[in-house]
Design a protein around this motif. Structure first.
Motif, PDB file in Angstrom:
ATOM      1  N   ILE A   5       0.846  -1.194   0.000  1.00 55.10           N
ATOM      2  CA  ILE A   5       0.000   0.000   0.000  1.00 55.10           C
ATOM      3  C   ILE A   5       0.879   1.240   0.000  1.00 55.10           C
ATOM      4  CG2 ILE A   5      -1.820   1.284   1.200  1.00 55.10           C
ATOM      5  CD1 ILE A   5      -2.764  -1.287   2.445  1.00 55.10           C
ATOM      6  N   ASP A   6       0.528   2.197  -0.886  1.00 57.49           N
ATOM      7  CA  ASP A   6       1.247   3.461  -0.987  1.00 57.49           C
ATOM      8  C   ASP A   6       0.248   4.611  -0.960  1.00 57.49           C
ATOM      9  OD1 ASP A   6       3.697   5.051  -1.544  1.00 57.49           O
ATOM     10  OD2 ASP A   6       2.665   5.526  -3.407  1.00 57.49           O
ATOM     11  N   GLY A   7       0.628   5.733  -0.360  1.00 59.20           N
ATOM     12  CA  GLY A   7      -0.218   6.912  -0.357  1.00 59.20           C
ATOM     13  C   GLY A   7      -1.387   6.803   0.607  1.00 59.20           C
ATOM     14  N   ILE A   8      -2.100   7.913   0.791  1.00 59.57           N
ATOM     15  CA  ILE A   8      -3.176   7.942   1.777  1.00 59.57           C
ATOM     16  C   ILE A   8      -4.539   7.982   1.100  1.00 59.57           C
ATOM     17  CG2 ILE A   8      -1.725   9.037   3.506  1.00 59.57           C
ATOM     18  CD1 ILE A   8      -3.201  11.663   2.903  1.00 59.57           C
ATOM     19  N   GLY A   9      -5.530   7.498   1.843  1.00 57.11           N
ATOM     20  CA  GLY A   9      -6.910   7.511   1.377  1.00 57.11           C
ATOM     21  C   GLY A   9      -7.825   7.816   2.542  1.00 57.11           C
ATOM     22  N   SER A  10      -8.967   7.168   2.587  1.00 51.83           N
ATOM     23  CA  SER A  10      -9.923   7.396   3.665  1.00 51.83           C
ATOM     24  C   SER A  10      -9.385   6.817   4.976  1.00 51.83           C
ATOM     25  CB  SER A  10     -11.257   6.742   3.327  1.00 51.83           C
ATOM     26  OG  SER A  10     -11.097   5.335   3.222  1.00 51.83           O
ATOM     27  N   PHE A  11      -9.906   7.328   6.093  1.00 52.30           N
ATOM     28  CA  PHE A  11      -9.546   6.760   7.389  1.00 52.30           C
ATOM     29  C   PHE A  11     -10.630   7.078   8.399  1.00 52.30           C
ATOM     30  CE2 PHE A  11      -8.064  11.080   7.803  1.00 52.30           C
ATOM     31  CZ  PHE A  11      -8.270  11.394   9.134  1.00 52.30           C
ATOM     32  N   SER A  12     -10.699   6.279   9.439  1.00 52.11           N
ATOM     33  CA  SER A  12     -11.569   6.565  10.580  1.00 52.11           C
ATOM     34  C   SER A  12     -10.959   5.907  11.811  1.00 52.11           C
ATOM     35  CB  SER A  12     -12.993   6.031  10.342  1.00 52.11           C
ATOM     36  OG  SER A  12     -12.985   4.621  10.216  1.00 52.11           O
ATOM     37  N   ILE A  13     -11.255   6.482  12.978  1.00 48.43           N
ATOM     38  CA  ILE A  13     -10.717   5.959  14.233  1.00 48.43           C
ATOM     39  C   ILE A  13     -11.690   6.306  15.342  1.00 48.43           C
ATOM     40  CG2 ILE A  13      -9.360   8.021  14.780  1.00 48.43           C
ATOM     41  CD1 ILE A  13      -7.080   5.988  15.645  1.00 48.43           C
ATOM     42  N   ASP A  14     -11.788   5.464  16.358  1.00 45.93           N
ATOM     43  CA  ASP A  14     -12.808   5.674  17.382  1.00 45.93           C
ATOM     44  C   ASP A  14     -12.383   6.726  18.407  1.00 45.93           C
ATOM     45  OD1 ASP A  14     -11.202   4.518  19.353  1.00 45.93           O
ATOM     46  OD2 ASP A  14     -12.208   2.588  19.285  1.00 45.93           O
ATOM     47  N   GLN A  15     -13.288   7.038  19.335  1.00 49.30           N
ATOM     48  CA  GLN A  15     -13.093   8.141  20.260  1.00 49.30           C
ATOM     49  C   GLN A  15     -11.969   7.916  21.268  1.00 49.30           C
ATOM     50  OE1 GLN A  15     -14.790  10.568  18.488  1.00 49.30           O
ATOM     51  NE2 GLN A  15     -15.078  11.424  20.520  1.00 49.30           N
ATOM     52  N   GLN A  16     -11.559   6.688  21.450  1.00 51.11           N
ATOM     53  CA  GLN A  16     -10.435   6.397  22.341  1.00 51.11           C
ATOM     54  C   GLN A  16      -9.147   6.126  21.582  1.00 51.11           C
ATOM     55  OE1 GLN A  16     -10.320   5.844  26.109  1.00 51.11           O
ATOM     56  NE2 GLN A  16     -11.780   7.462  25.623  1.00 51.11           N
ATOM     57  N   ARG A  17      -9.208   6.223  20.257  1.00 53.92           N
ATOM     58  CA  ARG A  17      -8.046   5.953  19.399  1.00 53.92           C
ATOM     59  C   ARG A  17      -7.586   4.500  19.509  1.00 53.92           C
ATOM     60  NH1 ARG A  17      -6.751  10.207  15.742  1.00 53.92           N
ATOM     61  NH2 ARG A  17      -8.230  11.759  16.412  1.00 53.92           N
ATOM     62  N   ARG A  18      -8.530   3.599  19.774  1.00 53.62           N
ATOM     63  CA  ARG A  18      -8.207   2.173  19.865  1.00 53.62           C
ATOM     64  C   ARG A  18      -8.340   1.476  18.508  1.00 53.62           C
ATOM     65  NH1 ARG A  18      -8.283   0.166  25.201  1.00 53.62           N
ATOM     66  NH2 ARG A  18      -9.305   1.515  26.723  1.00 53.62           N
ATOM     67  N   ASN A  19      -9.482   1.644  17.868  1.00 52.25           N
ATOM     68  CA  ASN A  19      -9.812   0.885  16.660  1.00 52.25           C
ATOM     69  C   ASN A  19      -9.853   1.811  15.458  1.00 52.25           C
ATOM     70  OD1 ASN A  19     -10.447  -1.650  18.160  1.00 52.25           O
ATOM     71  ND2 ASN A  19     -12.072  -0.363  19.003  1.00 52.25           N
ATOM     72  N   PHE A  20      -9.276   1.358  14.351  1.00 51.63           N
ATOM     73  CA  PHE A  20      -9.187   2.232  13.185  1.00 51.63           C
ATOM     74  C   PHE A  20      -9.399   1.473  11.888  1.00 51.63           C
ATOM     75  CE2 PHE A  20      -4.575   1.309  14.142  1.00 51.63           C
ATOM     76  CZ  PHE A  20      -4.303   0.547  13.016  1.00 51.63           C
ATOM     77  N   GLN A  21      -9.620   2.253  10.834  1.00 49.75           N
ATOM     78  CA  GLN A  21      -9.681   1.736   9.461  1.00 49.75           C
ATOM     79  C   GLN A  21      -8.959   2.723   8.552  1.00 49.75           C
ATOM     80  OE1 GLN A  21     -13.267  -0.053   7.535  1.00 49.75           O
ATOM     81  NE2 GLN A  21     -13.184   1.748   6.212  1.00 49.75           N
ATOM     82  N   PHE A  22      -8.099   2.199   7.673  1.00 53.79           N
ATOM     83  CA  PHE A  22      -7.372   3.043   6.726  1.00 53.79           C
ATOM     84  C   PHE A  22      -7.508   2.490   5.316  1.00 53.79           C
ATOM     85  CE2 PHE A  22      -5.294   4.225  10.642  1.00 53.79           C
ATOM     86  CZ  PHE A  22      -5.076   5.579  10.480  1.00 53.79           C
ATOM     87  N   GLY A  23      -7.570   3.418   4.365  1.00 53.87           N
ATOM     88  CA  GLY A  23      -7.451   3.067   2.959  1.00 53.87           C
ATOM     89  C   GLY A  23      -6.073   3.480   2.464  1.00 53.87           C
ATOM     90  N   GLY A  24      -5.960   3.780   1.186  1.00 50.88           N
ATOM     91  CA  GLY A  24      -4.683   4.182   0.616  1.00 50.88           C
ATOM     92  C   GLY A  24      -4.899   4.772  -0.764  1.00 50.88           C
ATOM     93  N   ASP A  25      -3.806   5.085  -1.442  1.00 54.86           N
ATOM     94  CA  ASP A  25      -3.884   5.694  -2.766  1.00 54.86           C
ATOM     95  C   ASP A  25      -3.577   4.695  -3.875  1.00 54.86           C
ATOM     96  OD1 ASP A  25      -4.262   8.132  -4.338  1.00 54.86           O
ATOM     97  OD2 ASP A  25      -2.135   7.969  -4.810  1.00 54.86           O
ATOM     98  N   ALA A  26      -2.766   3.695  -3.566  1.00 51.35           N
ATOM     99  CA  ALA A  26      -2.433   2.674  -4.571  1.00 51.35           C
ATOM    100  C   ALA A  26      -2.130   1.357  -3.866  1.00 51.35           C
ATOM    101  CB  ALA A  26      -1.236   3.110  -5.414  1.00 51.35           C
ATOM    102  N   PHE A  27      -2.495   0.252  -4.529  1.00 53.92           N
ATOM    103  CA  PHE A  27      -2.374  -1.073  -3.922  1.00 53.92           C
ATOM    104  C   PHE A  27      -1.872  -2.067  -4.972  1.00 53.92           C
ATOM    105  CE2 PHE A  27      -6.206   1.283  -2.814  1.00 53.92           C
ATOM    106  CZ  PHE A  27      -6.038   1.519  -1.464  1.00 53.92           C
ATOM    107  N   TRP A  28      -0.980  -2.970  -4.542  1.00 59.93           N
ATOM    108  CA  TRP A  28      -0.494  -4.031  -5.414  1.00 59.93           C
ATOM    109  C   TRP A  28      -0.607  -5.368  -4.714  1.00 59.93           C
ATOM    110  CZ3 TRP A  28       1.596   0.785  -5.150  1.00 59.93           C
ATOM    111  CH2 TRP A  28       1.772   1.478  -6.354  1.00 59.93           C
ATOM    112  N   LYS A  29      -1.072  -6.353  -5.433  1.00 56.13           N
ATOM    113  CA  LYS A  29      -1.140  -7.717  -4.916  1.00 56.13           C
ATOM    114  C   LYS A  29       0.244  -8.345  -4.951  1.00 56.13           C
ATOM    115  CE  LYS A  29      -3.036 -11.626  -3.610  1.00 56.13           C
ATOM    116  NZ  LYS A  29      -3.460 -11.774  -2.207  1.00 56.13           N
ATOM    117  N   ILE A  30       0.641  -8.983  -3.846  1.00 55.85           N
ATOM    118  CA  ILE A  30       1.925  -9.674  -3.766  1.00 55.85           C
ATOM    119  C   ILE A  30       1.665 -11.179  -3.735  1.00 55.85           C
ATOM    120  CG2 ILE A  30       4.023 -10.042  -2.413  1.00 55.85           C
ATOM    121  CD1 ILE A  30       3.569  -7.243  -1.220  1.00 55.85           C
ATOM    122  N   GLU A  31       2.300 -11.894  -4.645  1.00 57.82           N
ATOM    123  CA  GLU A  31       2.232 -13.356  -4.663  1.00 57.82           C
ATOM    124  C   GLU A  31       3.625 -13.922  -4.895  1.00 57.82           C
ATOM    125  OE1 GLU A  31      -0.522 -14.529  -7.672  1.00 57.82           O
ATOM    126  OE2 GLU A  31      -2.304 -13.937  -6.525  1.00 57.82           O
TER     127      GLU A  31
END
Length: 498
Positions: free
Chosen positions: A403-429
């Motif tokens: 994952i490279d770059g920034i996208g959407s994000f959210s985090i709870d009121q205690q800063r415990r649980n979060f979700q992040f996106g990004g700007d670009a993604f590559w599958k690794i195999e």
């Protein structure tokens, strides 16, 4: 009531305003007082497709006075830089403090600080405000024109921007400090958006916001990234959606990781959030003082270090807005929470011998509050068992996502649980990037995530990434800071919807 403008000849020099305010505060018998006399200049240019969509260049000047009266704060400010106005504003700040004292439950005390007489100016090679608007506009339009040259392949929208700021501040306090600071900041970036099959996907590139002059813009670097950004935007819009509801190994570049650091390490360790003084924009914090020196915040090979002295860092300056010298310190050492980001008030409450110098106000009309300094992830040591280059991390990963770059994000009121996106993604195999993905998000809890780091990049991979738009407080204040870091690999992180 609308006040008449002050004639330029009536505007009093900042040093005289400061001296007059401090003398009045001392005569009134306040516990403490300070004044900041500030002038700000902000210039922004935005290009949209083949035209310059916006140009702004503004200057703002005024002063703000803080007083501590019997353990209660009072603050007042004005844009009228006259001695008479200083007297009125100081009296108003004292009256506000006296009123606040009536309903205050505890007496505010401040950690000690020495008096300083000093000057600091951001080292720059080229004053960004001396470069013509025409030259800046030409650069932006060259970037967008080149992006749109990929129009026959689906890249349909292009954006580019330049932003510059200058902060000129005089600070004086009843403790004897007289400090002058001039801070320059520069930032550039562009984005291309590709459209296909009813979908639109974008790819961006930035020269991160840093305390540097126009030399930071580096047109050669910006132009050299256009083809890559265009190609990746086009590939992204045709890419498959990322996996849903399954744990993955993630490899995160500094251009992405800085925001995760900002939200899950920076804000939770702001001591005003920890104490509940500040709870706007996903505050307070789970990292409470009883866990200091105990909480395994991250894996033992993970270290987060704050550094207000970092050359060109977004929050670098010689002193904070309480006259506390810039310094560097560990917030997380060997994975353990060992310190916080503090101002004089919160440092005293924690029992520290002095503030960490994190007080900052974004305007003469704003009250200083605890703000994140330059806070970064230290590189892995050369030869360390968990140190690996980005190429080595990829080669050692059977199945994962880069994952490279920034996208959407959210985090709870205690800063415990979060979700992040990004700007670009590559599958690794099987140790190789095999193609782009789109619409990838990941979820974790803060301590789970940082304890799952199993590889950290070396010093050669260190990058100064950061944000120019950190919002906090009500009324909203904006601050800038750098989160220098290296790539990391994190195991077993939930990706997509469960």
């Amino acid at each position: 009531m609308v006040q008449a403008p002050v004639a330029p000849s009536a505007i009093v020099p900042a040093t005289d305003l400061a001296a007059h305010a401090i003398a009045q505060i001392q005569r009134a018998g306040c516990d403490y007082g300070d004044i900041r006399v500030c002038t700000y200049r902000h210039q922004s240019l935005f290009a949209h497709d083949h035209s310059l969509g916006q140009l702004s260049d503004c200057e703002d000047s005024g002063f703000g006075v803080r007083v501590l009266w019997e353990g209660a704060w009072g603050f007042a400010a004005s844009s009228r830089r006259t001695l008479a106005e200083v007297e009125r504003v100081v009296a108003l700040a004292i009256a506000i403090a006296q009123g606040s004292r009536l309903s205050q439950h505890h007496r505010i005390r401040l950690a000690p600080v020495a008096a300083y007489q000093d000057e600091y100016i951001t080292p720059i090679a080229i004053d960004p405000f001396q470069v013509s608007v025409q030259a800046k506009a030409d650069l932006l339009l060259t970037l967008t024109d080149r992006l749109l040259s990929y129009g026959d392949r689906g890249l349909k929208k292009a954006y580019a921007s330049l932003r510059f700021s200058l902060e000129d501040q005089w600070f004086a306090s009843t403790e004897g400090s007289h400090i002058h600071q001039v801070i320059y900041r520069s930032h550039a970036g562009f984005r291309g958006t590709a459209i296909a099959n009813g979908d639109a996907q974008s790819r961006s590139y930035e020269r991160p916001p840093l305390n540097r002059g126009y030399e930071h813009i580096d047109a050669t670097d910006l132009l050299s990234q256009v083809d890559r950004v265009a190609e990746e935007a086009i590939a992204k819009v045709h890419a498959p959606t990322g996996p849903q509801g399954e744990p993955q190994t993630l490899i995160l570049t500094p251009a992405h990781l800085y925001l995760t650091i900002h939200e899950s390490v920076g804000h939770p360790t702001e001591l005003d959030r920890v104490y509940g003084y500040e709870a706007n924009f996903a505050g307070t914090s789970f990292a409470t003082p009883d866990q200091l020196g105990q909480l395994q915040y991250a894996a033992p090979w993970v270290n987060f270090r704050a550094d207000r002295t970092q050359p060109a860092g977004g929050s670098t300056r010689a002193y904070d807005d309480e006259g506390v010298p810039a310094q560097e310190w560990y917030v997380v050492k060997d994975g353990v929470l060992v310190d916080y980001l503090s101002d004089r008030e919160t440092a005293y409450r924690l029992g520290q011998g002095g503030s960490r110098g994190c007080a900052y106000a974004d305007s003469w009309a704003s009250v200083p509050m605890v703000r994140i300094p330059n806070l970064g992830l230290e590189p892995g040591p050369d030869g360390g068992s968990h140190t690996a280059t980005l190429a080595e991390m990829i080669a050692d990963t059977d199945n994962g996502i880069l994952i490279d770059g920034i996208g959407s994000f959210s985090i709870d009121q205690q800063r415990r649980n979060f979700q992040f996106g990004g700007d670009a993604f590559w599958k690794i195999e099987q140790g190789r990037c095999v193609g782009m993905l789109k619409d990838v998000t990941y979820q974790a809890s803060t301590t789970q995530f940082w304890n799952a780091v199993d590889a950290i990049g070396p010093a050669s991979a260190w990058e100064q990434q950061g944000t120019r738009f950190c919002g906090k407080g009500e009324p909203l204040q904006i601050a800038q800071m750098t989160h220098a870091c290296v790539p990391v690999r994190v195991r077993n992180i939930q990706v997509g919807r469960v």
